[in-house]
Design an enzyme around this catalytic site. Structure first.
Site, PDB file in Angstrom:
ATOM      1  N   CYS A 239       0.821  -1.210   0.000  1.00 38.72           N
ATOM      2  CA  CYS A 239       0.000   0.000   0.000  1.00 38.72           C
ATOM      3  C   CYS A 239       0.851   1.254   0.000  1.00 38.72           C
ATOM      4  O   CYS A 239       2.013   1.244   0.380  1.00 38.72           O
ATOM      5  CB  CYS A 239      -0.998   0.062   1.120  1.00 38.72           C
ATOM      6  SG  CYS A 239      -0.846  -1.063   2.418  1.00 38.72           S
TER       7      CYS A 239
ATOM      8  N   ARG B  36       3.120  -0.739  -7.117  1.00 42.24           N
ATOM      9  CA  ARG B  36       3.361  -1.614  -5.982  1.00 42.24           C
ATOM     10  C   ARG B  36       2.258  -2.652  -5.809  1.00 42.24           C
ATOM     11  O   ARG B  36       2.411  -3.583  -5.029  1.00 42.24           O
ATOM     12  CB  ARG B  36       3.426  -0.788  -4.697  1.00 42.24           C
ATOM     13  CG  ARG B  36       4.665   0.033  -4.630  1.00 42.24           C
ATOM     14  CD  ARG B  36       4.522   1.107  -3.606  1.00 42.24           C
ATOM     15  NE  ARG B  36       5.826   1.617  -3.298  1.00 42.24           N
ATOM     16  CZ  ARG B  36       6.537   1.282  -2.235  1.00 42.24           C
ATOM     17  NH1 ARG B  36       6.055   0.448  -1.352  1.00 42.24           N
ATOM     18  NH2 ARG B  36       7.723   1.770  -2.051  1.00 42.24           N
TER      19      ARG B  36
ATOM     20  N   TRP C 207      -3.629  -2.614   0.026  1.00 41.71           N
ATOM     21  CA  TRP C 207      -3.484  -4.019  -0.324  1.00 41.71           C
ATOM     22  C   TRP C 207      -3.932  -4.767   0.927  1.00 41.71           C
ATOM     23  O   TRP C 207      -3.224  -4.795   1.928  1.00 41.71           O
ATOM     24  CB  TRP C 207      -2.032  -4.329  -0.683  1.00 41.71           C
ATOM     25  CG  TRP C 207      -1.830  -5.696  -1.228  1.00 41.71           C
ATOM     26  CD1 TRP C 207      -2.082  -6.121  -2.507  1.00 41.71           C
ATOM     27  CD2 TRP C 207      -1.305  -6.828  -0.523  1.00 41.71           C
ATOM     28  NE1 TRP C 207      -1.761  -7.452  -2.621  1.00 41.71           N
ATOM     29  CE2 TRP C 207      -1.286  -7.909  -1.425  1.00 41.71           C
ATOM     30  CE3 TRP C 207      -0.872  -7.042   0.783  1.00 41.71           C
ATOM     31  CZ2 TRP C 207      -0.838  -9.172  -1.080  1.00 41.71           C
ATOM     32  CZ3 TRP C 207      -0.421  -8.301   1.139  1.00 41.71           C
ATOM     33  CH2 TRP C 207      -0.411  -9.350   0.206  1.00 41.71           C
TER      34      TRP C 207
ATOM     35  N   ASN D 252      -0.257   2.012   6.555  1.00 34.53           N
ATOM     36  CA  ASN D 252       0.422   0.874   5.922  1.00 34.53           C
ATOM     37  C   ASN D 252       0.920  -0.025   7.043  1.00 34.53           C
ATOM     38  O   ASN D 252       1.546   0.472   7.988  1.00 34.53           O
ATOM     39  CB  ASN D 252       1.641   1.325   5.122  1.00 34.53           C
ATOM     40  CG  ASN D 252       1.254   1.961   3.816  1.00 34.53           C
ATOM     41  OD1 ASN D 252       0.090   1.972   3.447  1.00 34.53           O
ATOM     42  ND2 ASN D 252       2.236   2.507   3.111  1.00 34.53           N
ATOM     43  N   GLY D 253       0.703  -1.318   6.929  1.00 29.13           N
ATOM     44  CA  GLY D 253       1.222  -2.239   7.940  1.00 29.13           C
ATOM     45  C   GLY D 253       0.121  -3.054   8.590  1.00 29.13           C
ATOM     46  O   GLY D 253      -0.986  -3.168   8.053  1.00 29.13           O
TER      47      GLY D 253
ATOM     48  N   GLU E 111      13.312 -19.768 -10.935  1.00 27.02           N
ATOM     49  CA  GLU E 111      12.947 -18.381 -11.210  1.00 27.02           C
ATOM     50  C   GLU E 111      12.102 -18.306 -12.493  1.00 27.02           C
ATOM     51  O   GLU E 111      11.132 -17.541 -12.564  1.00 27.02           O
ATOM     52  CB  GLU E 111      14.216 -17.523 -11.322  1.00 27.02           C
ATOM     53  CG  GLU E 111      14.010 -16.083 -11.718  1.00 27.02           C
ATOM     54  CD  GLU E 111      13.098 -15.276 -10.793  1.00 27.02           C
ATOM     55  OE1 GLU E 111      12.758 -15.757  -9.709  1.00 27.02           O
ATOM     56  OE2 GLU E 111      12.694 -14.177 -11.200  1.00 27.02           O
TER      57      GLU E 111
ATOM     58  N   LYS F 125       8.317 -16.798 -12.628  1.00 26.33           N
ATOM     59  CA  LYS F 125       7.893 -15.727 -13.545  1.00 26.33           C
ATOM     60  C   LYS F 125       6.631 -16.145 -14.285  1.00 26.33           C
ATOM     61  O   LYS F 125       5.695 -15.373 -14.419  1.00 26.33           O
ATOM     62  CB  LYS F 125       8.963 -15.449 -14.593  1.00 26.33           C
ATOM     63  CG  LYS F 125      10.062 -14.438 -14.445  1.00 26.33           C
ATOM     64  CD  LYS F 125       9.828 -13.172 -13.781  1.00 26.33           C
ATOM     65  CE  LYS F 125       9.760 -13.404 -12.334  1.00 26.33           C
ATOM     66  NZ  LYS F 125      10.335 -12.625 -11.376  1.00 26.33           N
TER      67      LYS F 125
ATOM     68  N   GLU G 152       3.648 -16.069 -11.971  1.00 22.01           N
ATOM     69  CA  GLU G 152       3.278 -14.720 -11.546  1.00 22.01           C
ATOM     70  C   GLU G 152       2.465 -13.978 -12.598  1.00 22.01           C
ATOM     71  O   GLU G 152       1.490 -13.323 -12.269  1.00 22.01           O
ATOM     72  CB  GLU G 152       4.549 -13.882 -11.272  1.00 22.01           C
ATOM     73  CG  GLU G 152       5.224 -14.187  -9.974  1.00 22.01           C
ATOM     74  CD  GLU G 152       6.495 -13.362  -9.782  1.00 22.01           C
ATOM     75  OE1 GLU G 152       6.685 -12.820  -8.694  1.00 22.01           O
ATOM     76  OE2 GLU G 152       7.305 -13.256 -10.728  1.00 22.01           O
TER      77      GLU G 152
ATOM     78  N   HIS H 148      12.021 -39.373  -9.940  1.00 22.86           N
ATOM     79  CA  HIS H 148      11.610 -39.681  -8.564  1.00 22.86           C
ATOM     80  C   HIS H 148      10.208 -39.166  -8.260  1.00 22.86           C
ATOM     81  O   HIS H 148       9.841 -39.036  -7.101  1.00 22.86           O
ATOM     82  CB  HIS H 148      12.618 -39.087  -7.575  1.00 22.86           C
ATOM     83  CG  HIS H 148      13.985 -39.677  -7.721  1.00 22.86           C
ATOM     84  ND1 HIS H 148      14.274 -40.966  -7.341  1.00 22.86           N
ATOM     85  CD2 HIS H 148      15.120 -39.182  -8.263  1.00 22.86           C
ATOM     86  CE1 HIS H 148      15.542 -41.233  -7.622  1.00 22.86           C
ATOM     87  NE2 HIS H 148      16.079 -40.156  -8.185  1.00 22.86           N
TER      88      HIS H 148
ATOM     89  N   LYS I 117       4.209  -5.266  -5.197  1.00 19.89           N
ATOM     90  CA  LYS I 117       5.643  -4.993  -5.215  1.00 19.89           C
ATOM     91  C   LYS I 117       6.048  -4.614  -3.803  1.00 19.89           C
ATOM     92  O   LYS I 117       5.245  -4.028  -3.083  1.00 19.89           O
ATOM     93  CB  LYS I 117       5.884  -3.806  -6.161  1.00 19.89           C
ATOM     94  CG  LYS I 117       7.319  -3.563  -6.519  1.00 19.89           C
ATOM     95  CD  LYS I 117       7.709  -4.364  -7.723  1.00 19.89           C
ATOM     96  CE  LYS I 117       9.173  -4.242  -8.029  1.00 19.89           C
ATOM     97  NZ  LYS I 117       9.633  -5.400  -8.811  1.00 19.89           N
TER      98      LYS I 117
HETATM   99  N1  HGA Z   1      -3.732  -3.679   7.531  1.00 24.58           N
HETATM  100  C1  HGA Z   1      -4.270  -2.624   6.733  1.00 24.58           C
HETATM  101  C2  HGA Z   1      -3.236  -2.051   5.796  1.00 24.58           C
HETATM  102  C3  HGA Z   1      -2.710  -3.106   4.882  1.00 24.58           C
HETATM  103  C4  HGA Z   1      -1.354  -2.836   4.275  1.00 24.58           C
HETATM  104  O1  HGA Z   1      -0.476  -2.171   4.808  1.00 24.58           O
HETATM  105  N2  HGA Z   1      -1.095  -3.438   3.110  1.00 24.58           N
HETATM  106  O2  HGA Z   1       0.157  -3.333   2.479  1.00 24.58           O
HETATM  107  C5  HGA Z   1      -5.495  -3.072   5.957  1.00 24.58           C
HETATM  108  O3  HGA Z   1      -5.710  -4.283   5.753  1.00 24.58           O
HETATM  109  O4  HGA Z   1      -6.272  -2.210   5.572  1.00 24.58           O
END
Ligand code: HGA
Length: 611
Positions: free
Chosen positions: A2, A27, A75, A100-101, A484, A488, A491, A507, A606
């Site tokens: 985020c 990101r 995110w 964020n977090g 790798e 790719k 992804e 095996h 990202k």
């Molecule tokens: N935990 C918060 C923010 C998520 C976050 O930092 N994502 O990279 C949420 O879920 O809204």
């Protein structure tokens, strides 16, 4: 992951916030939102699931203007990616927060705040922060004082931006485990989770450190450290050339970044090669002294960086004679680890903010490692700041979520590490080092030759368009290259792909091979080639279609069900770097054929700054 953008100015800041979010789009995120203190004196927000362009359209339809605001791309970690979970989160009409977090004690705080009468409108962990702050403001009316007190109750990681309708001349920020940077303007100031978001408005930045709280006003920035002491943080003028988030002539960032590899590998080598040796001081002034004591290496990384580490293990053991272990950071950080004496801890991360890798480094410091080295693409990152030694990859900003040029520059850096350790410890013959240094100098040209395979690889991609599964095979240091390659393909084309050391085929995975399972192989001309050829016969005998990237001198040719694509000859030690290129191109063209979102594949982000 985020992104955060904030602004306090005399002009209307809505477009600055949206432009900032757009610059962070690469990101990966699932929803976006912004809150503005309007000219009418209210806090108002717009939130949308999906792209920033949806948010922009919402703001276009129902305009918002003001001089103070915060914005976010989310995110989701707690609560589905819905509009009501998108940030900013409000407490009443007074307070707005973006985060964020992850707040680990959010359940306990939620119960407590509900008991105090706060009503929650989302499932996010973030919403506890805004209500906790609202509650704290009742006894500590100054926003900075309240924020300092409130964050003491949070367990977990956060980068926070806060605004209040009652104190509309300031923007508050708090950093713990999630990066934040202040952008300095003239009579206006900004905040973001990455300076890239603010390059449109300034080139002067102040990076917050762990535990910092900042009060950002139009004319003044005040910062307190984790102990509550007022501190100054250095102002950094950003000099890097205009490597803007711009695709240029390319259809996707990923293709642009694949084609940048000769240039960025050249840059990664610059200033680091002597006439016939690697300049060990490239790793830092105390590198030679530290390297002389190294008897083991422990590499820790995630995803693509982990594959780079696996290649390095082959190099460190075969060229420098140094035992090496490699582990994914999310496992290493939670395991009881036995550290061999005199072990160098090496972390690898493109962003330097990868949460698991950073946590592994922090644990490693308690475990008695000899010292730590970060191989990283971002100079001003937590991983770099917290490591004893650093070698910066010079890949430049990588926008495609699927890593390409970051990987090859990591490999080059790890080869420089191998040669440096071998040199300092006297385990690598000077002649071998000189030969490899010479080959490294030629590497950018060789990578250019590998990129000339573009058209043939594009044609080969057609073999995969209707397939759902593939196997990738390699032997020796090409096994992680195969891993790798498989990563790719997964992804960006969403085709299930697995990599095996070619000798493991019989095996188990051979049971999967039939005409619907293409098998991709990397085959440099080395002592394992004959063994690899036998493994390929095992596949052909079961009707499996083979796609072989083979050394032009390997004497392999097309046959029924066998597609051989010639790769320019290269010294075996550097083959993992060269063979990566056709595999990147292959996944790119398969994804284009399948019509997926190449640069922002679904569900991925990202710079993975959460666990
Ligand atoms: N935990 C918060 C923010 C998520 C976050 O930092 N994502 O990279 C949420 O879920 O809204």
């Amino acid at each position: 992951m985020c992104g955060i953008v904030g602004a306090v100015a005399e002009r209307n800041i809505t477009t600055i916030l949206i432009e900032g979010l757009k610059r962070l789009e690469y990101r990966g995120y699932d929803s976006a939102g912004l809150a503005v203190y309007t000219q009418q004196g209210n806090l108002e927000r717009r939130r949308r699931i999906g792209k920033v362009s949806e948010l922009e359209a919402a703001v276009g339809a129902e305009p918002l203007a003001g001089n103070l605001g915060i914005a976010h791309t989310r995110w989701a970690t707690h609560g589905a990616p819905t509009e009501h979970n998108a940030h900013p989160h409000f407490s009443g009409h007074e307070l707005a927060v973006v985060h964020n977090g992850i707040i680990e004690n959010h359940e306990e705080l939620r119960e407590k705040l509900k008991g105090l009468g706060y009503v929650f409108s989302s499932e996010t962990d973030t919403e506890v922060i805004v209500h906790l702050l609202a509650h704290t403001l009742k006894s500590l009316p100054d926003l900075a004082d309240a924020l300092k007190a409130a964050v003491k109750q949070l367990h977990g990681a956060y980068g926070l931006a806060v605004i209040s309708a009652k104190q509309p001349d300031r923007l508050l920020a708090a950093r713990s485990g999630s990066p934040l940077v202040i952008g300095l303007g003239h009579g206006e100031n900004f905040l973001a989770s990455d300076q890239l978001a603010l390059r449109q408005v300034t080139d002067r930045f102040m990076y917050l450190e762990e535990g910092d709280i900042a009060e950002i006003r139009r004319e003044q920035v005040t910062i307190w450290d984790v102990a509550g002491t007022q501190v100054q943080r250095e102002t950094v003028q950003y000099h890097e050339g205009a490597e803007a988030a711009d695709k240029g002539e390319y259809r996707h960032f990923m293709l642009k970044e694949i084609h940048e590899q000769p240039t960025v590998v050249q840059r990664t080598l610059e200033g680091r090669l002597g006439k016939d040796h690697v300049m060990v001081q490239a790793f830092g002034p105390q590198a030679a002294e530290l390297f002389a004591k190294v008897r083991n290496v422990q590499i820790v990384a995630c995803g693509t960086s982990y594959h780079a580490g696996m290649v390095a293990r082959y190099w460190l053991e075969s060229l420098a004679g140094i035992p090496c272990q490699v582990e994914v950071a999310s496992e290493f950080r939670y395991r009881k680890v036995v550290v061999q004496p005199d072990t160098l801890f090496v972390s690898i991360s493109q962003s330097g903010e990868t949460a698991d890798t950073l946590a592994a480094l922090r644990n490693a410091k308690e475990l008695g490692f000899l010292g730590s080295l970060a191989i990283c693409n971002v100079g001003i990152s937590s991983l770099v700041r917290e490591s004893d030694l650093t070698l910066l990859t010079q890949a430049g900003p990588e926008i495609g979520v699927a890593s390409t040029k970051a990987f090859t520059t990591q490999l080059v850096s790890l080869m420089l590490l191998t040669l440096s350790l071998g040199q300092v410890r006297g385990t690598l013959a000077a002649g071998v080092e000189a030969e490899l240094v010479e080959e490294l100098r030629r590497l950018p040209t060789r990578l250019g030759e590998a990129l000339a395979m573009d058209a043939i690889v594009e044609k080969t991609a057609e073999l995969f368009a209707d397939k759902h599964h593939t196997l990738f095979l390699g032997r020796g240091a090409q096994f992680p290259v195969a891993m790798e390659g498989a990563l790719k393909l997964k992804e960006i084309s969403y085709i299930h792909a697995e990599a095996y050391p070619a000798g493991e085929l019989k095996h188990g995975p051979l049971a999967l091979v039939d005409s619907d399972m293409p098998v991709v192989t990397v085959a440099p001309n080395n002592e394992l080639l004959e063994k690899l050829k036998s493994n390929l016969q095992e596949v052909r005998a079961r009707g499996g279609e083979l796609i072989v990237f083979a050394d032009e001198q390997a004497g392999m040719s097309n046959g029924e069900g066998t597609h051989v694509i010639a790769v320019p000859h290269i010294i075996d030690a550097l083959a993992p770097i060269l063979y990566t290129i056709p595999l990147q191109l292959l996944s790119y063209y398969v994804a284009v054929l399948k019509g997926t979102d190449v640069d922002q594949p679904r569900n991925l982000a990202k710079s993975v700054t959460v666990e």
